[in-house]
Design an enzyme around this catalytic site. Structure first.
Site, PDB file in Angstrom:
ATOM      1  N   ASP A  25       0.830  -1.208   0.000  1.00  0.00           N
ATOM      2  CA  ASP A  25       0.000   0.000   0.000  1.00  0.00           C
ATOM      3  C   ASP A  25       0.867   1.262   0.000  1.00  0.00           C
ATOM      4  O   ASP A  25       1.971   1.267   0.536  1.00  0.00           O
ATOM      5  CB  ASP A  25      -0.905  -0.011   1.244  1.00  0.00           C
ATOM      6  CG  ASP A  25      -2.064   0.970   1.111  1.00  0.00           C
ATOM      7  OD1 ASP A  25      -2.408   1.342  -0.027  1.00  0.00           O
ATOM      8  OD2 ASP A  25      -2.616   1.365   2.151  1.00  0.00           O
ATOM      9  N   ASN A  73     -11.115  -2.592  -5.115  1.00  0.00           N
ATOM     10  CA  ASN A  73     -10.371  -1.612  -5.928  1.00  0.00           C
ATOM     11  C   ASN A  73     -11.045  -1.325  -7.276  1.00  0.00           C
ATOM     12  O   ASN A  73     -10.688  -0.352  -7.945  1.00  0.00           O
ATOM     13  CB  ASN A  73      -8.922  -2.057  -6.149  1.00  0.00           C
ATOM     14  CG  ASN A  73      -8.056  -1.961  -4.899  1.00  0.00           C
ATOM     15  OD1 ASN A  73      -7.128  -2.734  -4.710  1.00  0.00           O
ATOM     16  ND2 ASN A  73      -8.329  -0.996  -4.026  1.00  0.00           N
TER      17      ASN A  73
END
Ligand code: IPE
Ligand code: IPE
Ligand code: MG
Length: 244
Positions: A25, A73
């Protein structure tokens, strides 16, 4: 853990070494901080992924699962999603040969029916090309949701009770993985957030957790080694009593 203990691939000792799972991330924030577009951040993230795969092989990791794209996502703006799908395909094509040479078996974990067909085709080719790898199993989670996988595996039980081992096999099967899901030993999440974001919820029951503020494109072999050294120093009790 030194490579010498895990170097020579042997018939019955594939993928010896811990299962490391990484939530990669921070690409977007890294891009913003460097005056770049988010897709440029993902490009930088790919370079890091390449380095970390090599470092993990060197460090004797048995299974490495990289969280590349969650089922949630898809909510992102479509230009970013399109750029990511193109990047995954290019990365798979670019990395297949290197995986083969390094004894790395590469598989993709997650739903496949929503991926662009060109990417799906590439996934199948790369999985078949690297299927003989026994040194490290590299699993890349794409369109992955742990909760959806649990629901699909539970549905596949068809009302029959199963053991934890059998359930792990079902989980692997519903997400197209080549072998039963191994319990995760260590999760690393870069980017500063301290959450799992729907990643490997079943397999992480006793995982050690490592959260670092380092953004994924800035993560490297020294940071990986620090996390592994910290992991090797931890006492895992699995509900039992300690050694001291
Ligand atoms: C992780 O980086 C990569 C993917 C989720 C594809 P992000 O894109 O989430 O980066 P941040 O969290 O916005 O910085
Ligand atoms: C998790 O990161 C997914 C990947 C790294 C692929 P996100 O950036 O999507 O997670 P949240 O939204 O911060 O929980
Ligand atoms: Mg993020």
């Amino acid at each position: 853990m030194s490579m010498s203990r895990h170097a020579a691939p042997q018939v019955h000792t594939s993928f010896v070494g811990p299962h490391l799972a990484i939530i990669m991330d921070g690409n977007g924030r890294w891009a913003t901080a460097n005056g770049l577009s988010r897709p440029a951040g993902h490009e930088a993230g790919l370079r890091t992924a390449r380095d970390i795969v090599e470092a993990a092989v060197r460090e004797g990791v048995g299974t490495l699962t990289l969280y590349a794209f969650s089922a949630d996502n898809w909510k992102r703006p479509s230009p970013e999603v399109t750029a990511l799908m193109r990047l995954f395909r290019r990365a798979l094509i670019g990395e297949a040969k290197r995986c083969l040479e390094n004894g790395v078996r590469l598989t993709i974990l997650g739903r496949r029916d929503r991926l662009p067909s060109s990417l799906r085709h590439t996934v199948e080719q790369v999985e078949s090309l690297t299927s003989t790898g026994t040194r490290m199993h590299l699993r890349v989670a794409v369109d992955y949701s742990a909760r959806d996988a649990v629901i699909r595996a539970a549905a596949a039980m068809r009302g029959n009770g199963v053991s934890r081992e059998a359930f792990s096999e079902l989980l692997a099967r519903v997400d197209h993985d080549a072998m039963p899901a191994r319990e995760v030993d260590l999760v690393i999440r870069t980017g500063g957030e301290q959450r799992l974001s729907d990643f490997l919820l079943w397999e992480c029951a006793y995982a050690e957790l490592c959260f670092t503020p380092c953004l994924w494109p800035d993560f490297g072999a020294p940071e990986l080694n620090d996390a592994l050294a910290d992991y090797h120093g931890r006492e895992r009790r699995y509900g039992g009593v300690g050694l001291a």
